[in-house]
Scaffold this motif. Sequence first.
Motif, PDB file in Angstrom:
ATOM      1  N   TYR A   1       3.879   1.665  -1.202  1.00 19.77           N
ATOM      2  CA  TYR A   1       4.570   1.831  -2.353  1.00 19.77           C
ATOM      3  C   TYR A   1       3.492   2.459  -3.317  1.00 19.77           C
ATOM      4  O   TYR A   1       3.909   3.306  -4.238  1.00 19.77           O
ATOM      5  CB  TYR A   1       5.277   0.524  -2.938  1.00 19.77           C
ATOM      6  CG  TYR A   1       6.570   0.500  -2.437  1.00 19.77           C
ATOM      7  CD1 TYR A   1       7.704   0.333  -3.378  1.00 19.77           C
ATOM      8  CD2 TYR A   1       6.821   0.041  -1.052  1.00 19.77           C
ATOM      9  CE1 TYR A   1       9.011   0.434  -2.908  1.00 19.77           C
ATOM     10  CE2 TYR A   1       8.216  -0.078  -0.511  1.00 19.77           C
ATOM     11  CZ  TYR A   1       9.152  -0.033  -1.669  1.00 19.77           C
ATOM     12  OH  TYR A   1      10.320  -0.236  -1.093  1.00 19.77           O
ATOM     13  N   ARG A   2       2.172   1.904  -3.463  1.00 18.21           N
ATOM     14  CA  ARG A   2       1.279   2.446  -4.445  1.00 18.21           C
ATOM     15  C   ARG A   2       1.068   3.825  -4.099  1.00 18.21           C
ATOM     16  O   ARG A   2       0.990   4.676  -4.948  1.00 18.21           O
ATOM     17  CB  ARG A   2       0.150   1.631  -4.351  1.00 18.21           C
ATOM     18  CG  ARG A   2       0.083   0.236  -5.058  1.00 18.21           C
ATOM     19  CD  ARG A   2      -1.168  -0.666  -4.973  1.00 18.21           C
ATOM     20  NE  ARG A   2      -1.764  -1.055  -3.862  1.00 18.21           N
ATOM     21  CZ  ARG A   2      -1.695  -2.212  -2.986  1.00 18.21           C
ATOM     22  NH1 ARG A   2      -0.885  -3.079  -3.510  1.00 18.21           N
ATOM     23  NH2 ARG A   2      -2.112  -2.381  -2.132  1.00 18.21           N
TER      24      ARG A   2
ATOM     25  N   THR B   1       2.755  -1.037 -11.041  1.00 20.56           N
ATOM     26  CA  THR B   1       1.332  -1.329 -11.495  1.00 20.56           C
ATOM     27  C   THR B   1       0.715   0.163 -11.203  1.00 20.56           C
ATOM     28  O   THR B   1      -0.459   0.202 -12.118  1.00 20.56           O
ATOM     29  CB  THR B   1       0.947  -2.647 -10.838  1.00 20.56           C
ATOM     30  OG1 THR B   1       1.573  -3.630 -10.999  1.00 20.56           O
ATOM     31  CG2 THR B   1      -0.668  -2.696 -11.083  1.00 20.56           C
ATOM     32  N   ALA B   2       0.730   0.683 -10.187  1.00 17.92           N
ATOM     33  CA  ALA B   2       0.024   1.969  -9.993  1.00 17.92           C
ATOM     34  C   ALA B   2       0.276   2.793 -11.027  1.00 17.92           C
ATOM     35  O   ALA B   2      -0.742   3.627 -11.455  1.00 17.92           O
ATOM     36  CB  ALA B   2       0.609   2.410  -8.586  1.00 17.92           C
TER      37      ALA B   2
ATOM     38  N   ALA C   1       4.412  -3.193  -7.303  1.00 22.55           N
ATOM     39  CA  ALA C   1       3.127  -2.563  -7.052  1.00 22.55           C
ATOM     40  C   ALA C   1       3.226  -0.974  -7.487  1.00 22.55           C
ATOM     41  O   ALA C   1       2.261  -0.358  -7.870  1.00 22.55           O
ATOM     42  CB  ALA C   1       3.020  -2.760  -5.437  1.00 22.55           C
ATOM     43  N   ALA C   2       4.282  -0.410  -7.415  1.00 20.26           N
ATOM     44  CA  ALA C   2       4.523   0.914  -7.758  1.00 20.26           C
ATOM     45  C   ALA C   2       4.533   1.061  -9.192  1.00 20.26           C
ATOM     46  O   ALA C   2       3.721   2.064  -9.794  1.00 20.26           O
ATOM     47  CB  ALA C   2       5.994   1.436  -7.356  1.00 20.26           C
TER      48      ALA C   2
ATOM     49  N   THR D   1      -3.092   3.875 -13.233  1.00 18.22           N
ATOM     50  CA  THR D   1      -3.618   5.319 -12.937  1.00 18.22           C
ATOM     51  C   THR D   1      -3.136   6.186 -14.290  1.00 18.22           C
ATOM     52  O   THR D   1      -3.992   6.984 -14.582  1.00 18.22           O
ATOM     53  CB  THR D   1      -2.647   5.916 -11.706  1.00 18.22           C
ATOM     54  OG1 THR D   1      -2.990   5.120 -10.662  1.00 18.22           O
ATOM     55  CG2 THR D   1      -3.246   7.042 -11.480  1.00 18.22           C
TER      56      THR D   1
ATOM     57  N   HIS E   1       0.855  -1.285   0.209  1.00 19.22           N
ATOM     58  CA  HIS E   1       0.080   0.040  -0.027  1.00 19.22           C
ATOM     59  C   HIS E   1       0.725   1.383  -0.129  1.00 19.22           C
ATOM     60  O   HIS E   1       0.492   2.284  -0.663  1.00 19.22           O
ATOM     61  CB  HIS E   1      -0.965   0.029   1.458  1.00 19.22           C
ATOM     62  CG  HIS E   1      -1.647   1.180   1.356  1.00 19.22           C
ATOM     63  ND1 HIS E   1      -2.768   1.697   0.658  1.00 19.22           N
ATOM     64  CD2 HIS E   1      -1.512   2.469   2.159  1.00 19.22           C
ATOM     65  CE1 HIS E   1      -3.049   2.710   0.873  1.00 19.22           C
ATOM     66  NE2 HIS E   1      -2.414   3.352   2.073  1.00 19.22           N
TER      67      HIS E   1
END
Length: 270
Positions: A131-132, A235-236, A232-233, A240, A129
């Motif tokens: 990192y995102r 992917t965000a 995760a970063a 986005t 969470h």
Amino acid sequence: MTQQVPQVPPTETALTGVRNFRDVGGLPTTDGRRTAFGRLYRSGHLAHATAEDAAFLSGLGLHTVFDFRNSADHRLDGYDIELAGVRNVSIPLSDPADGAEFWRLVRDGNIEQLRSILANGKGTERMLHMYRATIVDRTAEHSRVLHALAEDSVPALMHCAAGKDRAGLSIAVSLLAVGVEREAIEADYLKSNDPHRRYKVKRTDMSETGMSPEVMELLNPLFGAQSSYLAAAFTAIDETWGSTDRYLSEGLNISPATRERLRERLLDQG
């Protein structure tokens, strides 16, 4: 005839009071170039740097040191040492009030309290969470960093407390901006797991009980680098903005001209 010894970039320089230091040079870009050595460095905080560490850092010709810690970090570890002629820029990438009770339990909690906040994947999910959220919510800060690098801040050193998460993300964003391959960014990021680089865990109870194998296993998701965190970063960014290019242009307001200046400053021009 004496053989010339090739100059080895200071990627593995061991500093006594500074953890996780390295030169982010030699990383491949998607267009076949590489990041230049001596332009961008990363580390843990500089508050405990020895005189010898300071002499080494002063010899790097640094223009700017970016400190991504917040006021709670400064209270815990102290402020960076001053390096003559080097600009110190504080850009907190986390709110000291966010998770204050959580981090108090990490430092002071007993085993039952640690289990309640970290067991069954809770520690890992917290890091995912974070990192995102750092990517999505800290666009102004990352934009400021990239514009500074493009303008006048190179050679630069980026750090947070451990040099892994907040500094790791800022380094990742900087490398994405000049076209470094995501796999190469991940490989550099995972070097923070090397035993001599890892942040030294500090707890109120430093006894065998307070630092037991179970305690360290519970804490590991917080103090270790995991591929899933950086993924995760990334992917965000993709979810986005749709692409790295749109993230940089729309999310961080980085123009093509600014990206070109970043390439000139951070990539090998040979």
